[in-house]
Scaffold this motif. Structure first.
Motif, mmCIF file in Angstrom:
data_model
loop_
_atom_site.group_PDB
_atom_site.id
_atom_site.type_symbol
_atom_site.label_atom_id
_atom_site.label_comp_id
_atom_site.label_asym_id
_atom_site.label_seq_id
_atom_site.Cartn_x
_atom_site.Cartn_y
_atom_site.Cartn_z
ATOM 1 N N THR A 295 0.818 -1.222 0.000
ATOM 2 C CA THR A 295 0.000 0.000 0.000
ATOM 3 C C THR A 295 0.848 1.267 0.000
ATOM 4 O OG1 THR A 295 -1.687 -1.241 1.208
ATOM 5 C CG2 THR A 295 -1.953 1.127 1.152
ATOM 6 N N SER A 296 2.135 1.143 0.256
ATOM 7 C CA SER A 296 3.004 2.328 0.234
ATOM 8 C C SER A 296 2.963 3.020 -1.127
ATOM 9 C CB SER A 296 4.447 1.936 0.574
ATOM 10 O OG SER A 296 4.971 1.028 -0.389
ATOM 11 N N LYS A 297 2.721 2.253 -2.178
ATOM 12 C CA LYS A 297 2.643 2.846 -3.517
ATOM 13 C C LYS A 297 1.477 3.830 -3.594
ATOM 14 C CE LYS A 297 2.755 1.504 -8.400
ATOM 15 N NZ LYS A 297 2.782 0.372 -9.353
ATOM 16 N N ASN A 298 0.328 3.457 -3.018
ATOM 17 C CA ASN A 298 -0.811 4.379 -2.977
ATOM 18 C C ASN A 298 -0.461 5.645 -2.200
ATOM 19 O OD1 ASN A 298 -3.227 1.707 -2.662
ATOM 20 N ND2 ASN A 298 -2.673 2.845 -4.479
ATOM 21 N N PHE A 299 0.141 5.463 -1.040
ATOM 22 C CA PHE A 299 0.470 6.614 -0.201
ATOM 23 C C PHE A 299 1.407 7.578 -0.920
ATOM 24 C CE2 PHE A 299 3.312 8.639 2.922
ATOM 25 C CZ PHE A 299 2.378 9.388 3.639
ATOM 26 N N LEU A 300 2.393 7.031 -1.616
ATOM 27 C CA LEU A 300 3.383 7.869 -2.280
ATOM 28 C C LEU A 300 2.871 8.498 -3.566
ATOM 29 C CD1 LEU A 300 6.431 5.486 -1.788
ATOM 30 C CD2 LEU A 300 6.114 7.702 -0.681
ATOM 31 N N GLN A 301 2.064 7.761 -4.324
ATOM 32 C CA GLN A 301 1.666 8.247 -5.640
ATOM 33 C C GLN A 301 0.354 9.013 -5.657
ATOM 34 O OE1 GLN A 301 1.835 4.979 -8.443
ATOM 35 N NE2 GLN A 301 4.065 5.033 -8.501
ATOM 36 N N ILE A 302 -0.555 8.708 -4.717
ATOM 37 C CA ILE A 302 -1.850 9.410 -4.728
ATOM 38 C C ILE A 302 -2.251 9.899 -3.336
ATOM 39 C CG2 ILE A 302 -2.682 8.187 -6.763
ATOM 40 C CD1 ILE A 302 -4.338 6.381 -4.957
ATOM 41 N N LYS A 314 -1.902 18.467 -5.983
ATOM 42 C CA LYS A 314 -2.296 19.668 -6.728
ATOM 43 C C LYS A 314 -3.198 19.346 -7.910
ATOM 44 C CE LYS A 314 1.945 22.357 -5.954
ATOM 45 N NZ LYS A 314 3.126 22.941 -6.655
ATOM 46 N N ILE A 315 -2.933 18.212 -8.555
ATOM 47 C CA ILE A 315 -3.641 17.908 -9.798
ATOM 48 C C ILE A 315 -5.140 17.683 -9.600
ATOM 49 C CG2 ILE A 315 -1.663 17.063 -11.097
ATOM 50 C CD1 ILE A 315 -2.423 14.216 -10.254
ATOM 51 N N ALA A 316 -5.597 17.576 -8.346
ATOM 52 C CA ALA A 316 -7.035 17.440 -8.097
ATOM 53 C C ALA A 316 -7.741 18.788 -8.109
ATOM 54 C CB ALA A 316 -7.281 16.740 -6.760
ATOM 55 N N ALA A 317 -7.002 19.874 -8.323
ATOM 56 C CA ALA A 317 -7.578 21.221 -8.286
ATOM 57 C C ALA A 317 -8.759 21.410 -9.247
ATOM 58 C CB ALA A 317 -6.493 22.266 -8.551
ATOM 59 N N PRO A 318 -8.690 20.936 -10.499
ATOM 60 C CA PRO A 318 -9.844 21.120 -11.390
ATOM 61 C C PRO A 318 -11.114 20.473 -10.861
ATOM 62 C CG PRO A 318 -7.893 20.562 -12.664
ATOM 63 C CD PRO A 318 -7.527 20.360 -11.220
ATOM 64 N N LEU A 319 -11.001 19.312 -10.234
ATOM 65 C CA LEU A 319 -12.185 18.652 -9.677
ATOM 66 C C LEU A 319 -12.737 19.436 -8.503
ATOM 67 C CD1 LEU A 319 -14.210 16.359 -9.416
ATOM 68 C CD2 LEU A 319 -12.467 15.030 -8.188
ATOM 69 N N LEU A 320 -11.864 19.939 -7.639
ATOM 70 C CA LEU A 320 -12.331 20.731 -6.506
ATOM 71 C C LEU A 320 -13.058 21.980 -6.992
ATOM 72 C CD1 LEU A 320 -12.618 21.597 -3.596
ATOM 73 C CD2 LEU A 320 -10.216 22.360 -3.617
ATOM 74 N N LEU A 321 -12.493 22.672 -7.965
ATOM 75 C CA LEU A 321 -13.155 23.868 -8.482
ATOM 76 C C LEU A 321 -14.506 23.526 -9.085
ATOM 77 C CD1 LEU A 321 -13.116 26.884 -9.051
ATOM 78 C CD2 LEU A 321 -11.975 26.398 -11.232
ATOM 79 N N ASP A 322 -14.595 22.420 -9.787
ATOM 80 C CA ASP A 322 -15.868 22.002 -10.374
ATOM 81 C C ASP A 322 -16.917 21.749 -9.295
ATOM 82 O OD1 ASP A 322 -17.364 21.095 -12.854
ATOM 83 O OD2 ASP A 322 -17.506 19.290 -11.620
ATOM 84 N N MET A 323 -16.507 21.140 -8.190
ATOM 85 C CA MET A 323 -17.450 20.892 -7.094
ATOM 86 C C MET A 323 -17.911 22.198 -6.454
ATOM 87 S SD MET A 323 -15.943 17.378 -5.359
ATOM 88 C CE MET A 323 -17.402 17.091 -4.326
ATOM 89 N N LEU A 324 -16.990 23.143 -6.318
ATOM 90 C CA LEU A 324 -17.373 24.454 -5.773
ATOM 91 C C LEU A 324 -18.379 25.150 -6.694
ATOM 92 C CD1 LEU A 324 -13.867 25.798 -4.636
ATOM 93 C CD2 LEU A 324 -15.704 24.967 -3.155
ATOM 94 N N LEU A 351 -8.047 14.181 -4.016
ATOM 95 C CA LEU A 351 -9.077 15.153 -3.644
ATOM 96 C C LEU A 351 -9.252 15.207 -2.126
ATOM 97 C CD1 LEU A 351 -11.311 17.167 -4.420
ATOM 98 C CD2 LEU A 351 -12.894 15.223 -4.485
ATOM 99 N N ALA A 352 -9.290 14.040 -1.478
ATOM 100 C CA ALA A 352 -9.454 14.005 -0.022
ATOM 101 C C ALA A 352 -8.321 14.749 0.668
ATOM 102 C CB ALA A 352 -9.522 12.553 0.461
#
Length: 455
Positions: A295-302, A314-324, A351-352
């Motif tokens: 599971t360390s791969k998940n922690f490090l990559q996402i 940072k790359i989740a920014a477009p989704l956050l803006l869309d939700m707002l 995103l979380a």
């Protein structure tokens, strides 16, 4: 025992005790299944403040439990076992494992990556609870649905909206074009993120766990249950397989452990009918450690990794803006009941962390410490979801409130409130808008252009 080792051991005991005390799940289920964990519902609903009722939901969900996505690990396990069997170097437990792997291959055939029956059931139940717990939201106005182009994400969306079909006969699932899925598969559109995934810092951290003395010793202990000593010695040196690089003991045992995790996507009935049970091959301590490694791969990559504001978040920014934006539009226009989105663990986890939901955003200095601050089974199990539930008062001039649910559990946001789990929407919105501004992402940017440039 050195001070460092003693300190680590004490932290480990605290983690284990807390998990056992405060979780209704078994030890193995709670800490050994990572992102492959089948969805668990822990009923928890705090009544809304007096005079308030829910009126809108903004949602993002992961697909349900699935068959193993690729045959990589079953091929490694099968080919090594077959080689040992041909040379009469399997123990009785090894022969039993080979029979199980053969049955697993038969189950997975022609189904790689598809939802299992358990996954379909879990998704249906999540949507049914959403409707039952929020009856004032679903007024029959409109529901907008978007999914990634992944077949399992689209099927998840189709299962989810069946619950609402009677009241919303015109629900359609929209998918962004294959080359522009910037809201739900943003991780595919950032060159800097792709470089990060392959960076030395990530690779070295993964290797430090995979090649650790603990991994090697535990792998050898597991292998000794399966193979004769002669074959174990060969596997320790490395065995060549067709179209594979040299496979060593840890490679084989981690492959078997990966299959153990994948079995959690099947119902207890399927496991019983096919006599699938890996419990004899691993002790609880071994399950805990191999989960840490895998599971360390998940922690490090996402996940938050070494920087909770890093490119992987940072790359989740477009989704956050869309939700707002969709939330604001729903509040202003009052003509939509819910926005539902369906994607992947690689969507939910960043995103979380970007939202700074409790338990999701603590970074570490050393990868070995991550299990103390971040548990994939709580954040991105199969069927994982984040729900923003909005409430309005029947009294005039009262603020809009929001409650955030992570996997249908109420969670704290990084703001103050006198009425947890309810927060003022205007304060929440301002907090996240400020965060997006600091990241350099505003409504003036196009998602695709920004993802291509963000560092």
């Amino acid at each position: 025992m050195s001070f460092i080792k003693q300190s680590f051991f004490i932290q480990f005991l605290i983690l284990v005790i807390s998990l056992l005390m405060f979780s209704p799940l078994s030890f193995a289920e709670m800490i050994t299944s990572g992102s492959k964990t089948a969805y668990q519902y822990d009923k928890q609903q705090t009544p809304a403040p007096d005079g308030y009722q829910a009126f809108y939901i903004d949602h993002i969900g992961r697909h349900g439990s699935r068959y193993i996505s690729k045959p990589k690990y079953e091929d490694i396990a099968y080919n090594v076992l077959i080689l040992a069997d041909k040379n009469n170097q399997l123990t009785e437990m090894g022969k039993s494992l080979l029979r199980q792997i053969i049955r697993i291959k038969a189950l997975n055939k022609n189904h790689y990556g598809q939802l299992t029956d358990l996954g379909r059931k879990d998704i249906s139940l999540i949507s049914q609870r959403m409707l039952a717990n929020n009856p004032t939201v679903f007024k029959g106005q409109k529901i907008e649905v978007i999914s990634s182009t992944s077949p399992r994400a689209k099927e998840t969306a189709e299962i989810f909206i069946k619950t609402f079909k009677n009241n919303y006969s015109d629900i359609n699932i929209y998918q962004q074009p294959e080359d522009q899925q910037t809201l739900l598969r943003f991780f595919e559109y950032s060159p800097t993120y792709k470089e990060y995934k392959k960076s030395k810092s990530v690779k070295n951290a993964l290797k430090s766990l995979e090649n650790s003395t603990k991994t090697v010793e535990m792998s050898q202990n597991v292998a000794s249950l399966i193979f004769t000593q002669g074959f174990c010695n060969e596997l320790n040196i490395g065995i060549s397989l067709p179209e594979k690089s040299s496979i060593k003991t840890a490679d084989f045992v981690i492959a078997v452990y990966q299959l153990y995790q994948e079995l959690l996507s099947f119902s207890p009935e399927i496991l019983a009918d096919n006599h699938l049970d890996f419990s004899l091959y691993f002790t609880k301590n071994q399950l805990l450690w191999f989960d840490t490694v895998v599971t360390s791969k998940n922690f490090l990559q996402i996940g938050p990794a070494f920087d909770a504001n890093g490119i992987q978040i940072k790359i989740a920014a477009p989704l956050l803006l869309d939700m707002l934006k969709t939330a604001d539009k729903a509040i202003t226009d009052k003509n939509i009941d819910a926005n539902l989105r369906f994607a992947h663990a690689e969507t939910i986890s960043p995103l979380a962390t970007l939202l700074e939901l409790e338990g999701t955003y603590t970074a570490v200095n050393s990868v070995v410490d991550y299990p103390f601050v971040w548990q994939a089974e709580k954040i991105i199990p199969m069927g994982a979801n984040i729900q923003w539930i909005f409430y309005q008062s029947n009294q005039p001039h009262q603020p809009i409130l929001i409650k955030v649910m992570l996997n249908e559990r109420e969670v704290h946001l990084p703001l103050k409130t006198d009425n947890y789990p309810y927060y003022r929407w205007d304060e929440v919105k301002q907090f996240y808008e400020n965060k997006l501004s600091k990241l350099g992402f505003t409504d003036n940017n196009t998602s695709l252009e920004w993802l291509n440039k963000v560092k």
